[in-house]
Write a protein that holds these residues in place. Structure first.
Motif, mmCIF file in Angstrom:
data_model
loop_
_atom_site.group_PDB
_atom_site.id
_atom_site.type_symbol
_atom_site.label_atom_id
_atom_site.label_comp_id
_atom_site.label_asym_id
_atom_site.label_seq_id
_atom_site.Cartn_x
_atom_site.Cartn_y
_atom_site.Cartn_z
ATOM 1 N N ILE A 34 0.840 -1.215 0.000
ATOM 2 C CA ILE A 34 0.000 0.000 0.000
ATOM 3 C C ILE A 34 0.867 1.253 0.000
ATOM 4 O O ILE A 34 0.630 2.193 -0.771
ATOM 5 C CB ILE A 34 -0.969 -0.011 1.210
ATOM 6 N N LYS A 35 1.898 1.259 0.859
ATOM 7 C CA LYS A 35 2.779 2.433 0.920
ATOM 8 C C LYS A 35 3.499 2.646 -0.417
ATOM 9 O O LYS A 35 3.574 3.782 -0.916
ATOM 10 C CB LYS A 35 3.801 2.268 2.045
ATOM 11 N N ARG A 36 4.010 1.575 -0.984
ATOM 12 C CA ARG A 36 4.759 1.685 -2.243
ATOM 13 C C ARG A 36 3.881 2.213 -3.375
ATOM 14 O O ARG A 36 4.261 3.134 -4.115
ATOM 15 C CB ARG A 36 5.297 0.308 -2.617
ATOM 16 N N GLU A 37 2.672 1.662 -3.505
ATOM 17 C CA GLU A 37 1.813 2.037 -4.632
ATOM 18 C C GLU A 37 1.219 3.440 -4.460
ATOM 19 O O GLU A 37 1.073 4.179 -5.433
ATOM 20 C CB GLU A 37 0.697 1.004 -4.823
ATOM 21 N N LEU A 38 0.894 3.810 -3.229
ATOM 22 C CA LEU A 38 0.382 5.169 -3.010
ATOM 23 C C LEU A 38 1.477 6.199 -3.287
ATOM 24 O O LEU A 38 1.207 7.268 -3.844
ATOM 25 C CB LEU A 38 -0.149 5.325 -1.583
ATOM 26 N N THR A 39 2.686 5.877 -2.912
ATOM 27 C CA THR A 39 3.820 6.781 -3.193
ATOM 28 C C THR A 39 4.022 6.927 -4.698
ATOM 29 O O THR A 39 4.229 8.033 -5.205
ATOM 30 C CB THR A 39 5.110 6.236 -2.553
#
Length: 697
Positions: A493-498
């Motif tokens: 989630i963190k990677r894709e939102l970034t």
């Protein structure tokens, strides 16, 4: 009006009617077909067909038709009667399972983009049991898919059903990782808000441009447009109110969940919004809604205009596609809950949508591309052509906290006091709405606001379903391999939102600053249909559609060709119509006006008196100058119309019509509109904007 609960669905072979009319085993088998995709055997189809026929005849039906949605954007139907000859010159009424399941319309006369040659006529319609059969115009209408003899989809329904299956498969796969083994099926739901104009039919019949193209090709701005904003949500005029009441009743009979009606922003503009339903049913219902709007308007001496921009200078019409994802257990997967920052399942599905919209922004733009919609997008009345997402302050703050790795405190709803003691306090939402955003989160759904009013909602939803299915599929594949699901989930989630936060924009989509900012972010600004369509056939698009079985490569190429052809043909028809109206009537009116002025000048001169003729001279000079310029621009348009005939490549034709012919029409319109303000109304040959927009009392 009859009692709503009694008439609702009265012309639909719905679940209640099926239970009543079908043997228990037949009803159960049909439900299994709908819910689990199990095939129906011929014997069972005969039982269902007989029950449908008996029900339809009781309601006055004499014919049946396979009702389908070819690539024309409207519906198609071929009617067959129930009669079967008997000895003695008599007839009986029959309807078989074979007739229910399969039809054979001519496939060569519909747009196919090369999938069918003129001599290859055979095509098939196949019953879609997931959409209820209904009665319209004393005809039993059977919703169907439409394909060619060789099996390619020639319609808008088949890819939609395929895309729904793709999303279902991917979403169920993800939900199993969260321990939801009870979920057997995931569906997308849609509630399409429909905008439209109503004008007096007498005015409509006097405007060839409205008759042939659905929009006015010229028209000077009236003294009053929408400046006072008094039409929006204003009191509904008696004729319009009578139309709306009858429209509601007709739609309710057909099982359409017509819910909200009101005046829109522009004069003579209105809106109807339904309650959401399963996407393929919502698509059928929206087609029925547009059809019934036109039929019912005619009964009231009015004409319903569904073109995206029937009148310049006032807002055009769109269609807001409220899209969400739900499980067969009744859970809305886009519902944030009371504490969205703690709702990992919601955050994963939100991330999938954010990534999908960013990765496939060009495809979403393609899904709303048309000659009519090009007039609206980015015109400070509709979302801009740049695709972006509004998710609201609360969700944006959650996204930022995830990216930054900081704690987030969920916002609680506040009570809001309006200031008058007699008015009770109301709860305030945790975020505002943004009408300038193409793709806005509105609580538990996304509102895709860029659709044109005349378009089928199938195309945008095919693309939405497919691209979200793709991202969910990738997420599932990654998470299934993880040793620690929770850690892998947080990381993903963190990677894709970034990576995809650039698509999120909560500000003013109409501002010039946003255009510049979007360019910095690398977002595409595909201003016209011609700019957008090539994205439909690039490798990335072909790969995602073919991977999920939504389109074959040939079906994609055919649709690309159909859209290009439709685009340039629409503009060609507009150009020929404009040419005819100017040449046959407007030029003559301009000459008549000049003749009248010249006669006045001659009459004054003949008196021998020193009478001031400066006013007539000034008006004559202006009219003559405008007429000369109009003739010059008309010649340019005619020359370019002829020039287009030398082109054969569909993309080059579309580009030429956009860059040259459409530009010619705009230049010609400038002169015609100015001339309209000069020529007296008793000489001007066509109803003006003021007369048309305020014709319905």
């Amino acid at each position: 009006m009859s009692k709503v609960t009694e008439i609702f669905g009265s012309k639909v072979f719905n679940d209640e009617t099926m239970k009543e009319r079908l043997p228990k085993d037949a009803y159960k088998a049909l439900r299994n077909t709908v819910e689990e995709g199990r095939p129906l055997d011929r014997e069972l189809a005969n039982v269902i067909a007989h029950a449908m026929k008996e029900w339809a005849i009781e309601l006055g039906a004499t014919h049946f038709t396979h009702w389908f949605q070819p690539m024309t954007g409207v519906t198609a139907e071929k009617h067959d009667s129930f009669i079967q000859p008997e000895e003695g010159g008599k007839v009986i009424m029959t309807f078989s399972g074979k007739e229910l399941i399969k039809g054979e319309p001519d496939a060569s006369s519909f747009p196919s983009g090369g999938l069918r040659a003129t001599f290859e006529a055979r095509g098939y319609t196949a019953w879609d049991p997931t959409s209820y059969v209904f009665i319209k115009d004393d005809t039993l209408c059977i919703p169907t898919a439409f394909c060619s003899y060789s099996g390619e989809a020639l319609d808008k329904k088949t890819p939609l059903l395929r895309s729904m299956e793709a999303l279902d498969k991917s979403a169920v796969r993800v939900l199993k990782l969260f321990g939801h083994d009870e979920v057997k099926r995931v569906i997308t739901t849609v509630g399409p808000e429909q905008e439209y104009f109503l004008i007096d039919s007498e005015m409509y019949n006097k405007r060839p441009d409205l008759i042939y193209t659905g929009r006015t090709l010229f028209g000077a701005k009236p003294p009053k447009g929408q400046e006072l904003e008094d039409h929006y949500f204003g009191t509904i005029k008696p004729r319009v109110s009578a139309f709306m009441k009858e429209l509601d009743e007709e739609l309710w009979k057909l099982g359409v969940l017509a819910k909200t009606k009101h005046n829109e922003v522009a004069p003579a503009q209105h809106e109807l919004a339904p309650v959401f339903s399963t996407t393929n049913i919502a698509t059928d219902h929206n087609q029925l809604t547009m059809e019934m709007m036109k039929v019912v308007a005619g009964r009231h001496g009015m004409t319903c205009l569904l073109h995206e921009k029937p009148f310049a200078g006032v807002n055009g019409s769109g269609k807001h596609n409220n899209w969400s994802i739900s499980t067969d257990t009744g859970v809305n997967l886009l519902e944030p809950g009371a504490t969205p920052s703690q709702n990992a399942q919601f955050l994963l599905f939100l991330t999938a949508v954010i990534k999908a919209v960013d990765e496939y922004q060009e495809l979403l733009r393609v899904s709303v591309a048309s000659a009519g919609n090009d007039h609206r997008l980015g015109a400070n009345e509709a979302p801009p052509a740049i695709i972006s997402m509004f998710i609201g302050d609360e969700l944006e703050a959650i996204v930022e906290s995830i990216i930054d790795g900081k704690d987030y405190a969920d916002v609680k709803k506040k009570k809001m006091s309006i200031g008058a003691a007699v008015i009770p306090s109301i709860s305030q939402d945790t975020t505002d709405r943004n009408r300038t955003s193409p793709f806005a989160f509105t609580g538990n759904k996304f509102e895709f606001r860029s659709l044109g009013s005349s378009a089928s909602i199938s195309g945008p939803n095919v693309i939405l379903n497919t691209i979200v299915a793709e991202e969910l599929d990738k997420f599932a594949e990654e998470l299934e391999k993880a040793k620690s699901f929770d850690k892998a989930l947080d990381k993903l989630i963190k990677r894709e939102l970034t990576a995809h936060k650039r698509i999120i924009f909560n500000g003013n989509g109409y501002s010039e600053e946003w255009v510049k900012e979007a360019k910095k972010r690398g977002l595409k600004n595909l201003k016209s249909t011609v700019d957008a369509l090539p994205a439909f056939v690039d490798k990335k698009s072909i790969d995602v559609f073919t991977k999920h079985g939504v389109f074959t490569e040939q079906e994609i190429l055919s649709r690309y060709d159909i859209q290009l052809e439709n685009y340039y043909k629409v503009i060609d028809i507009e150009a020929l119509t404009f040419d005819s109206m100017v040449k046959r009537d407007i030029m003559a009116a301009a000459s008549d006006y000049q003749y009248t002025l010249a006669e006045t000048l001659n009459a004054k001169a003949a008196t021998g008196l020193k009478v001031d003729s400066s006013v007539e001279k000034k008006h004559l000079e202006k009219a003559a100058k405008l007429t000369t310029e109009m003739d010059k621009r008309l010649e340019k348009l005619e020359k370019d119309i002829e020039g287009a005939k030398k082109l054969s490549d569909t993309y080059e034709l579309a580009k030429f019509h956009h860059d040259v012919i459409f530009a010619d029409m705009n230049e010609l319109r400038e002169v015609v509109d100015e001339l309209e303000t000069v020529v007296p109304s008793d000489i001007w040959p066509y109803p003006t904007y003021g007369e048309i927009l305020y014709s319905v009392k």
